[in-house]
Motif scaffolding. Structure first.
Motif, short mmCIF file in Angstrom:
data_model
loop_
_atom_site.label_atom_id
_atom_site.label_comp_id
_atom_site.label_asym_id
_atom_site.label_seq_id
_atom_site.Cartn_x
_atom_site.Cartn_y
_atom_site.Cartn_z
N GLN A 71 -109.32 -64.35 -8.14
CA GLN A 71 -108.30 -64.92 -7.26
C GLN A 71 -106.94 -64.90 -7.94
OE1 GLN A 71 -108.70 -66.87 -3.86
NE2 GLN A 71 -106.76 -65.77 -4.14
N ILE A 72 -105.96 -64.27 -7.30
CA ILE A 72 -104.59 -64.33 -7.81
C ILE A 72 -103.95 -65.62 -7.31
CG2 ILE A 72 -102.35 -63.21 -7.82
CD1 ILE A 72 -103.77 -60.56 -7.44
N VAL A 73 -103.30 -66.32 -8.21
CA VAL A 73 -102.75 -67.64 -7.91
C VAL A 73 -101.27 -67.69 -8.22
CG1 VAL A 73 -102.78 -70.07 -8.59
CG2 VAL A 73 -104.94 -68.85 -8.26
N GLY A 74 -100.48 -68.06 -7.21
CA GLY A 74 -99.09 -68.43 -7.42
C GLY A 74 -99.03 -69.95 -7.51
N PHE A 75 -99.06 -70.48 -8.72
CA PHE A 75 -99.19 -71.93 -8.91
C PHE A 75 -97.82 -72.59 -8.88
CE2 PHE A 75 -100.31 -75.49 -12.09
CZ PHE A 75 -100.61 -76.37 -11.06
N LEU A 97 -102.22 -57.83 -1.52
CA LEU A 97 -103.65 -58.14 -1.63
C LEU A 97 -104.12 -59.15 -0.57
CD1 LEU A 97 -104.00 -58.32 -5.50
CD2 LEU A 97 -104.46 -56.40 -3.99
N GLY A 98 -103.23 -59.56 0.31
CA GLY A 98 -103.64 -60.42 1.40
C GLY A 98 -104.25 -61.73 0.91
N SER A 99 -105.49 -62.00 1.35
CA SER A 99 -106.15 -63.25 0.98
C SER A 99 -106.50 -63.32 -0.51
CB SER A 99 -107.43 -63.44 1.80
OG SER A 99 -108.35 -62.39 1.54
N GLY A 100 -106.32 -62.21 -1.22
CA GLY A 100 -106.54 -62.22 -2.66
C GLY A 100 -105.50 -63.02 -3.41
N LEU A 101 -104.38 -63.32 -2.73
CA LEU A 101 -103.32 -64.16 -3.31
C LEU A 101 -103.29 -65.49 -2.59
CD1 LEU A 101 -100.68 -64.72 -4.95
CD2 LEU A 101 -99.44 -63.62 -3.06
N VAL A 102 -103.29 -66.58 -3.35
CA VAL A 102 -103.10 -67.91 -2.78
C VAL A 102 -101.97 -68.59 -3.55
CG1 VAL A 102 -104.89 -68.93 -4.26
CG2 VAL A 102 -104.19 -70.09 -2.15
N CYS A 103 -101.06 -69.21 -2.83
CA CYS A 103 -99.95 -69.93 -3.44
C CYS A 103 -100.03 -71.39 -3.04
CB CYS A 103 -98.61 -69.36 -2.99
SG CYS A 103 -98.31 -67.64 -3.45
N ALA A 156 -99.96 -65.28 -11.08
CA ALA A 156 -98.87 -64.39 -10.69
C ALA A 156 -97.71 -64.44 -11.67
CB ALA A 156 -98.38 -64.74 -9.28
N ASP A 157 -97.62 -65.51 -12.47
CA ASP A 157 -96.55 -65.59 -13.47
C ASP A 157 -97.02 -65.13 -14.84
OD1 ASP A 157 -98.14 -67.66 -14.37
OD2 ASP A 157 -96.62 -69.21 -14.22
N PHE A 158 -98.15 -64.41 -14.88
CA PHE A 158 -98.70 -63.83 -16.11
C PHE A 158 -99.19 -64.87 -17.11
CE2 PHE A 158 -95.18 -60.89 -14.74
CZ PHE A 158 -95.99 -60.04 -14.00
N ALA A 159 -99.60 -66.04 -16.59
CA ALA A 159 -100.30 -67.06 -17.38
C ALA A 159 -99.43 -67.61 -18.51
CB ALA A 159 -101.61 -66.52 -17.94
N VAL A 160 -98.24 -68.08 -18.17
CA VAL A 160 -97.40 -68.72 -19.18
C VAL A 160 -98.04 -70.04 -19.59
CG1 VAL A 160 -95.31 -67.61 -18.31
CG2 VAL A 160 -95.96 -69.86 -17.44
N PRO A 161 -97.77 -70.53 -20.80
CA PRO A 161 -98.46 -71.72 -21.30
C PRO A 161 -98.33 -72.94 -20.39
CG PRO A 161 -97.33 -70.62 -23.10
CD PRO A 161 -96.92 -69.91 -21.84
N GLU A 162 -97.14 -73.16 -19.81
CA GLU A 162 -96.94 -74.33 -18.97
C GLU A 162 -97.85 -74.29 -17.73
OE1 GLU A 162 -93.39 -73.45 -21.42
OE2 GLU A 162 -94.59 -72.27 -20.00
N THR A 163 -98.04 -73.10 -17.19
CA THR A 163 -98.91 -72.95 -16.03
C THR A 163 -100.36 -73.24 -16.39
OG1 THR A 163 -97.48 -71.41 -14.84
CG2 THR A 163 -99.84 -71.25 -14.40
N LEU A 164 -100.81 -72.68 -17.50
CA LEU A 164 -102.19 -72.90 -17.92
C LEU A 164 -102.46 -74.38 -18.17
CD1 LEU A 164 -102.61 -69.92 -20.41
CD2 LEU A 164 -103.65 -70.12 -18.14
N ALA A 165 -101.53 -75.06 -18.84
CA ALA A 165 -101.73 -76.47 -19.17
C ALA A 165 -101.79 -77.33 -17.92
CB ALA A 165 -100.61 -76.94 -20.09
N GLU A 166 -100.85 -77.14 -16.99
CA GLU A 166 -100.83 -77.98 -15.80
C GLU A 166 -101.98 -77.65 -14.86
OE1 GLU A 166 -97.88 -79.23 -12.12
OE2 GLU A 166 -97.00 -78.71 -14.07
#
Length: 281
Positions: free
Chosen positions: A202-206, A227-233, A259-269
């Motif tokens: 699943q691609i995620v725009g968090f 990717l249609g439903s493959g992306l969820v934001c 979608a932001d290439f897994a920056v540390p802040e995204t992974l942590a939150e």
């Protein structure tokens, strides 16, 4: 129970960047990390891409808890006797933290460029079936058994959604993975998996607490909207609702591709707000 794995294509990243993201994922509560397997970056042949088993081995050595795997290794790139030996070695070296993900290949352009594999997709699936049977023999007591045998279970993940691939899933797989651009097929195919457990990519725009929702959605859609439903934001609450809907369809593992290439802040939150909302192993 739900497992969370970071999907991390090793493209345009230094090896140090890959290790840093994997380490941050481990600290944030992820259960695993998965790489891709290509000889060239799909659609971007001039981009840097690291070899799949090499990067997996290095990341296994630099982490303590993460399961290491791929979505998925290309059957055409390695003789099954070599792949069986590699899998046993990496499983032993990591203390049983290796999953063997395998598929028939998804990028025929690299087959032609490097002179490997077959262009005919039917022939590739037929070859994969022969190789799966051989890998089982290499790991068991047989006329072609290898030594050492696996000291830990090596779960087999098969990726694909065609009729023949689903037959192989039911016959051989511990896990069936459905790739992001095929998520609309989940309701129809889930019943064809046999005893295999289900995972999805699943691609995620968090939308983090410090993010502007419209900006996250715009960038994510520009990068992956095809990717249609493959992306969820969405924010944490929206994503919890989305993933809960998939668990209701028997999905037990998520390969999250940020979608932001897994920056540390995204992974942590994400770990603190989404992963902790679900029971984990």
């Amino acid at each position: 129970m739900v497992e969370w794995h970071l999907f991390l294509p090793q493209i345009r990243l230094s090896i140090a960047d890959v290790v840093e993201r994997a380490s941050n994922a481990e600290a944030s509560g992820f259960d695993g990390v998965a790489f891709i397997d290509h000889l060239e970056a799909p659609g971007r042949p001039d981009e840097n891409i690291w070899e799949a088993m090499g990067i997996a081995t290095w990341v296994a050595a630099k982490t303590q808890r993460l399961t290491i795997g791929h979505l998925v290794l290309c059957d055409a790139f390695r003789h099954p006797a070599v792949l069986a030996k590699q899998a046993v070695t990496l499983s032993a070296a990591s203390g049983g933290r290796f999953d063997l993900g395998l598929g028939s290949g998804s990028w025929p352009a690299e087959f032609a460029r490097f002179g490997v594999g077959q262009q005919d997709p039917v022939a590739r699936v037929e070859q994969l079936e022969r190789h799966l049977a051989l890998i089982r023999k290499y790991w068991a007591d047989s006329e072609v058994s290898q030594s050492p045998k696996p000291a830990h279970p090596i779960p087999l993940i098969l990726g694909g959604s065609g009729p023949r691939m689903m037959e192989l899933v039911a016959k051989y797989a511990d896990w069936w993975n459905l790739q992001a651009d095929k998520l609309d097929r989940l309701p129809r195919l889930a019943s064809a998996t046999g005893s295999a457990r289900i995972s999805v990519q699943q691609i995620v725009g968090f939308v983090r607490s410090d993010s502007e929702p419209s900006a996250v959605r715009e960038v994510s859609t520009r990068r992956y909207g095809r990717l249609g439903s493959g992306l969820v934001c969405g924010d944490a609450g929206e994503l919890i609702e989305h993933f809960a809907g998939l668990t209701a369809q028997r999905v037990e593992r998520f390969y999250v591709w940020f979608a932001d290439f897994a920056v540390p802040e995204t992974l942590a939150e994400f770990g603190e707000s989404v992963i902790k909302a679900f029971p984990t192993p």
